[in-house]
Structure formats: C-alpha cells, structure tokens
Motif scaffolding. Structure first.
Motif, PDB file in Angstrom:
ATOM      1  N   VAL A 591      50.766 160.037  49.522  1.00  0.00           N
ATOM      2  CA  VAL A 591      51.480 161.053  50.190  1.00  0.00           C
ATOM      3  C   VAL A 591      53.120 161.228  49.797  1.00  0.00           C
ATOM      4  O   VAL A 591      53.600 160.156  49.513  1.00  0.00           O
ATOM      5  N   THR A 592      53.326 162.287  49.855  1.00  0.00           N
ATOM      6  CA  THR A 592      54.949 162.465  49.445  1.00  0.00           C
ATOM      7  C   THR A 592      55.382 163.335  50.658  1.00  0.00           C
ATOM      8  O   THR A 592      54.687 164.107  51.058  1.00  0.00           O
ATOM      9  N   PRO A 593      56.840 163.021  51.003  1.00  0.00           N
ATOM     10  CA  PRO A 593      57.254 163.764  52.007  1.00  0.00           C
ATOM     11  C   PRO A 593      57.117 165.399  51.924  1.00  0.00           C
ATOM     12  O   PRO A 593      57.349 165.803  50.639  1.00  0.00           O
ATOM     13  N   TRP A 620      56.374 159.263  56.097  1.00  0.00           N
ATOM     14  CA  TRP A 620      55.441 159.716  55.083  1.00  0.00           C
ATOM     15  C   TRP A 620      55.302 158.492  53.885  1.00  0.00           C
ATOM     16  O   TRP A 620      55.649 158.559  52.681  1.00  0.00           O
ATOM     17  N   PRO A 621      55.101 157.166  54.253  1.00  0.00           N
ATOM     18  CA  PRO A 621      54.634 156.331  53.217  1.00  0.00           C
ATOM     19  C   PRO A 621      53.420 156.805  52.437  1.00  0.00           C
ATOM     20  O   PRO A 621      52.619 157.551  52.725  1.00  0.00           O
ATOM     21  N   ALA A 622      53.604 156.165  51.142  1.00  0.00           N
ATOM     22  CA  ALA A 622      52.627 156.576  49.969  1.00  0.00           C
ATOM     23  C   ALA A 622      51.163 156.241  50.498  1.00  0.00           C
ATOM     24  O   ALA A 622      50.212 156.984  50.304  1.00  0.00           O
ATOM     25  N   SER A 623      51.066 155.427  51.467  1.00  0.00           N
ATOM     26  CA  SER A 623      49.429 154.956  51.858  1.00  0.00           C
ATOM     27  C   SER A 623      48.966 155.850  53.012  1.00  0.00           C
ATOM     28  O   SER A 623      47.734 155.742  53.094  1.00  0.00           O
ATOM     29  N   GLY A 624      49.772 156.536  53.355  1.00  0.00           N
ATOM     30  CA  GLY A 624      49.202 157.562  54.481  1.00  0.00           C
ATOM     31  C   GLY A 624      50.257 157.909  55.708  1.00  0.00           C
ATOM     32  O   GLY A 624      50.987 157.195  56.022  1.00  0.00           O
ATOM     33  N   ALA A 625      50.041 159.236  56.228  1.00  0.00           N
ATOM     34  CA  ALA A 625      51.216 159.688  57.154  1.00  0.00           C
ATOM     35  C   ALA A 625      51.129 158.927  58.496  1.00  0.00           C
ATOM     36  O   ALA A 625      50.189 158.668  58.905  1.00  0.00           O
TER      37      ALA A 625
END
Length: 648
Positions: A591-593, A620-625
């Motif tokens: 995930v990217t913002p 918005w961490p990379a592991s999931g919103a």
C-alpha cells in the motif's frame, strides 16, 4: 271513487317499492359488514401465520446454531487430544459432552461415534454403551459425502425413543474420518409449551428441510416419520390462501419463512374454520336477525294504522342496533342525580354490570382532569337548553387505571312546564381504536415523508457529486451504491424502521465478497442497534471500503483479508460516549498513500462527519490500509435509547 282508488293504489305501490328499497339497503349493509369483518379476520390470521412462521424459523435458527457451536467444541476437543485412542475411558470428554448437553434444550444430547459407527462417548452414561449406529442415514451420508456438517430429517431416537433430528459434525485428522459428533435435538423442544407455544387448536407449525423432510411439527404422529411435505419454489416469505394442507387436506391460510444458512423452512398453517370462526358465528346469528328486521320494516311501512305496534318494534330494533354497534346508553334523572347505565356502558370502562354506582357523580369522577371542565360545560349547556345536543369526545378512566376515549352523545327528552330539564338520555361509544388508528396514520405519514425525503436527498447527492468519467463506469458505480442503500432499506423494513444491528448490517454488505475456504472477511464486536439514518450512512461507508479493497486493496489478491472490529467507550469530561470501528486490511498488494482525494474519499468523509457526526482517520502502512471511525452514540443509536454505560 276511481280517482281515490287510484291514489290509494299508487300509494300502496310506492309503499311497496319503499319497503323493498329499505330491505335491500339493510341487506347490503349487512353483507358489507360481513365483508369488512371477513377482510379484518383474514388480515389478522395472515399476520398471525407470518409471525408464527418467522418466530419458529428464528427460534430454530438459534437452536441449530447453538447446537453447531457445541458440536464444533467437541470436535475441537477430539482434534486437540490427537485421535480416538482411549476415548471410551476419557472421563474429561464425557464431562464435556454432559456439560454442553445441559445447556441445550431439554432432551438434547451429544454423542461421539467412531469411524465404524460405534458410540464411544456419551453425555448420558460413562462409559458409553457401544451402540452400533452405522445403519443410520446421517452416518452413511457423512461417510459418502465427506461433508463437514449435516442435518438429518426427524427420526425415532434409538436411545430416547423420542422424535428428534440429528445434527452431525465430522472430525477428520489428516483427511481421514476419525469420528462423528452427533447432537440429537428433540422435535418437541422446538415446538411445544416449553419452546414455542402453539397458537390455537387446529394450527399446525412445521419445521422442514428444503426438500420437505420434516424436522419438527406441532402435530407429529409416528406415521409422518420419513414423510416429505411439499415445499413450493420461492417458499421464503410466501403466503398461501385456501390451500389444502398436506396431511389432513383442510383448507387453510399458510405462511412460510426460510433462512439460507441451514436451509430451514418454517411453516404456520391456520385452518379457515379457525380463521373465520367469528364470521360464521356472526352470520348464523346476524342473518336471521337481519331477515327479521327486513320483514318488520316492510310491515311497518305497509301498516300505517298499526302505529303502536310499529313503535314497539322500532324500540326493539333500536336496542338490537345499540348492542350490535357496541353503544352504551345512559339515562339521567336531573333532579335526583340518579343515572342508569346499561351493561355495555359498564364494560367500556372495564366493569361488570352492577359494579358501577347509579349516580352522575360516578360518571363525573371518571372524567379526565384536562377535559373535565369542558365536558361538564357541554352537559350544562344541553340541560339549560342553550344547545339541543351534547356530542363530545373525551376520556373516561378505566377500571385498571388507563384512559378510554369515548364519544358521549345525549339530549334532553323531557322538560317541566318551566322549561327545566327533567330527564336526559344518551349513548357512549368506545372510540379508542379509532383515535389510535388516526394517531398511527398521522405518525406513519410523517415517517414516510421524512424517510422518502432523506433517501431521495442521498441519491440526489450521489448523482450530483459523482464524477462522470464515462457512462458505463458512472452507471456501475451508482448502481453499486444504490444497491447498498437497498440492502439497508430491506433490513430496516424487516425491523419496522426501528433500527438495524451493526453486525447484521456489515454482514449483509460484505457477503458478496466473502469466501468460505477460508473466510477472507471477519468481523467482531458487541451488538449495537443503529438508528435508520446512521444505518444508511454506515452501509454506504462499508460498501465504499469493500469496493476499494476489491479493486485496489487486500481483496484484490487471493491471500488478502479484511478485519472489521468495533467497541464502545463511555462518556467522560472531555468526550461523549462513542462507537469505535476499525477496518484493517492485510495480505494484499503493498500500500502507498493516495496522491489525491477522489470522490469515494470525499463521500466517506461526508458520510461520517455529516450523517453520523463522527471522525474518520486513515493510515496507509505498506501491509494494508487501516481506517478508523469514531461515532458518537447520541448520533447513531435509536432516539430514546440509553447511552453506553461501562458500569452496566
């Protein structure tokens, strides 16, 4: 003479035509009354049948769900112990079966059957007798189909000799069948005085599988074991009128309700004789009465000379009409204050004949304080001759303390030489039902107007604010959002627009994206009932999040998951009591913002802030919103609901 004879003959013809017209009018009135009563009885019976079918289905669903959880608990215990070795002597497993069975309906019990069909552990005895159940259809079906969970039709229990249906849960280790957890649920535990009271004699309640196999029945002779009843296509929420029942072939009003998870089909059947019994009784009594009144009227019009006899007949007919119209009567002796009320008057205020004192003070003491002066003034105006009639709606105190709305009408029938009132008489009609109907109609009209305006405003906002990149995308997106509103509208309609449980609402909106092997969407939290406006807004929020996840987030990947949980906090000096809901995605693409705020994000913010007066946080961490909603309970709970108190 000829001219006089012609006039007499014409007068006789006119009298005959008038008599016929009056008789026809009375017959039409009687038939219309019977028709209205028949419609009312049908509506009541249809409503009763639907209510009973829904109640049976919901009670059965709770019972079967509880049974499945108990069976899964036993199955997990068997998996934990690693196999079947030494199970016959496993006291802990027996205690678990006995403890779980004690929490189930009376007569229900859990057994464990090994892969050869022998009972190895029982709730009822320790050690268990090795009864061979390998010839039972449920056991054969478990071996053949490899199903995890099965529900059998009703059978005669080999241990209890009671009619019951079997819920079975398979236990497999390494892909091999090790055991079958057997839960027997007595049929009479679902329908009977201890579970679901029967409506009345002749009413039949049935619980079936989709193929018509009987699970439970209020009238369940041994001969029906193994019999399948007819289940028509589209049986859910169906109502059948004048349908011959399967077993006794009596014409009846039947209602059916079903649920998809276990395929349970509940049916309630009310015989027509039961439904329309009051109509038959009234017809048997009223028809001779109407005929008698028609004959009497005909003779009255044709026999001008018999005025005294006609007056007596008119008085008798008036008494019958008063009784049929449920009118109470009163007579007042003005000088003494003595008042004579008939039986119907007494019953309107909850008393038996003879319990009400014969005095005007008794009547006055029952007047509502807010209307006392107005009613007494109307009575004084009538007695003084300022008005010819008293005709006023007011309330009287009932025997049990509540207030009864009545139409009180009267007039002075005798005055002395000085013009002073001597005797007055009148009628009393109970209009409580009419007043309540008027109140409900007004309230419903206001509710319909308010809800229609709200729904149209939401749809109009969606149309006006959505970007129209192309017609197909616009149409698909709008249809999805309107469908989300349709789902919550159906849930609100089922609950009479009193509110919707948050767990059911989220389950409904996420169902199209759910996968059973394994579940990709999970939810947990306390049961909270949302007011209609908040339910509509939250349904749109969940729909928007599910759509985004399926397109770009966790659900776009085969391994992606979505977790939804919520809890409540009490009020303190700085913040009100609130519901906190968290949406967390995992297992999807990195995930990217987002670089810009699209219509969906603006819609989410508007729904949370404007419709539910809450706040929205997005990470918005990379592991999931991760989406967090904070919603004040005062803005989302039904009006009049007590707020959350952590001490309760």
């Amino acid at each position: 003479m000829p001219t006089r004879y012609a006039r007499i003959r014409d007068a006789g013809k006119r009298s005959s035509r008038l008599a016929v017209a009056v008789c026809l009018a009375m017959a039409a009135t009687f038939i219309g009354s019977l028709t209205a009563l028949g419609v009312a009885l049908y509506d009541r019976s249809a409503s009763d049948a639907r209510s009973m079918a829904v109640a049976l289905q919901q009670y059965a669903l709770r019972t079967v769900t509880t049974g499945e959880l108990a069976a899964e608990t036993v199955a997990e215990a068997i998996r934990t112990r690693g196999g079947m070795a030494g199970m016959v002597d496993d006291r802990a497993l027996h205690d678990l079966l006995a403890g779980l069975s004690a929490r189930l309906p009376d007569g229900a019990g859990l057994l464990v059957v090994d892969a050869q069909g022998k009972v190895v552990s029982s709730y009822a005895e320790f050690p268990a007798r090795p009864i061979d159940l390998s010839d039972r259809e449920w056991f054969i079906a478990q071996r053949k189909t490899g199903a995890d969970f099965l529900l059998s039709e009703a059978l005669l229990g080999r241990l209890t000799q009671r009619k019951m249906f079997i819920l079975t849960k398979s236990v497999r280790i390494g892909g091999q069948l090790q055991a079958v957890v057997n839960l027997g649920l007595p049929s009479d535990a679902l329908i009977g005085d201890q579970a679901l009271p029967i409506y009345a004699d002749g009413v039949v309640l049935s619980l079936m599988k989709p193929d018509g196999a009987i699970l439970a029945r209020s009238d369940f002779p041994d001969g029906l074991l193994g019999t399948k009843l007819s289940v028509r296509d589209g049986a859910e929420d169906a109502l059948h009128v004048l349908r011959a029942r399967d077993v006794d072939h009596r014409p009846a009003i039947e209602a059916t309700d079903s649920e998809p998870r276990y395929g349970l089909v509940a049916r309630a059947s009310i015989p027509l004789v039961q439904a329309f019994g009051p109509l038959l009784v009234l017809s048997g009594i009223g028809l001779p009465l109407v005929i008698a009144m028609m004959v009497a009227t005909f003779r009255l019009i044709r026999s001008v000379a018999a005025q005294n006899r006609a007056l007596g007949e008119t008085t008798a007919r008036l008494r019958v009409v008063l009784d049929a119209a449920h009118l109470g009567t009163w007579h007042l002796d003005v000088a003494s204050g003595a008042s004579d009320m008939n039986e119907r008057w007494a019953r309107i205020v909850g008393h038996e004949p003879g319990e009400v004192p014969n005095s005007s003070e008794e009547w006055a003491s029952r007047l509502h304080p807010d209307e006392r002066e107005t009613v007494l003034a109307a009575l004084d105006d009538m007695l003084a001759g300022r008005t010819p009639l008293m005709n006023i709606e007011h309330r009287l105190r009932h025997k049990d303390g509540h207030w009864v709305w009545v139409l009180d009408s009267g007039c002075v029938v005798e005055r002395d030489g000085a013009g002073h009132a001597v005797t007055a008489t009148g009628t009393l009609l109970d209009i409580s039902e009419r007043r309540e109907t008027e109140r409900r109609i007004g309230m419903l009209m206001g509710e319909v107007d308010h809800r229609s305006k709200n729904l149209l405003a939401v749809v109009q906002s969606l149309v006006n604010l959505m970007p129209a990149e192309d017609v197909a995308t616009f149409k698909t997106t709008l249809q999805g959002r309107i469908k989300a509103l349709g789902h919550v509208h159906s849930l609100l309609s089922e609950a009479g627009w009193q509110g919707v449980g948050i767990d059911r609402l989220i389950g409904t909106e996420t169902m199209p994206y759910q996968s059973d092997q394994p579940p990709r969407i999970w939810r947990k939290g306390p049961e909270v009932t949302l007011r209609p406006a908040a339910a509509q807004a939250l349904a749109m929020v969940v729909h928007e999040l599910m759509t985004n996840s399926a397109k770009y987030g966790a659900l776009s990947a085969a391994t992606g998951e979505v977790g939804i949980d919520w809890h409540m906090t009490g009020a303190d000096a700085e913040k009100p009591a609130a519901l906190h809901l968290r949406w967390q995605e995992s297992g999807g693409p990195a995930v990217t913002p987002p670089q810009r705020q699209g219509f969906g994000a603006r819609l989410l913010g508007a729904l949370v802030r404007e419709q539910m007066e809450g706040t929205l946080e997005q990470d918005w961490p990379a592991s999931g919103a991760v989406i967090r909603l904070t919603l004040p309970l005062a803005a989302i709970l039904p009006v009049g609901t007590r707020g959350f108190d952590p001490r309760r």
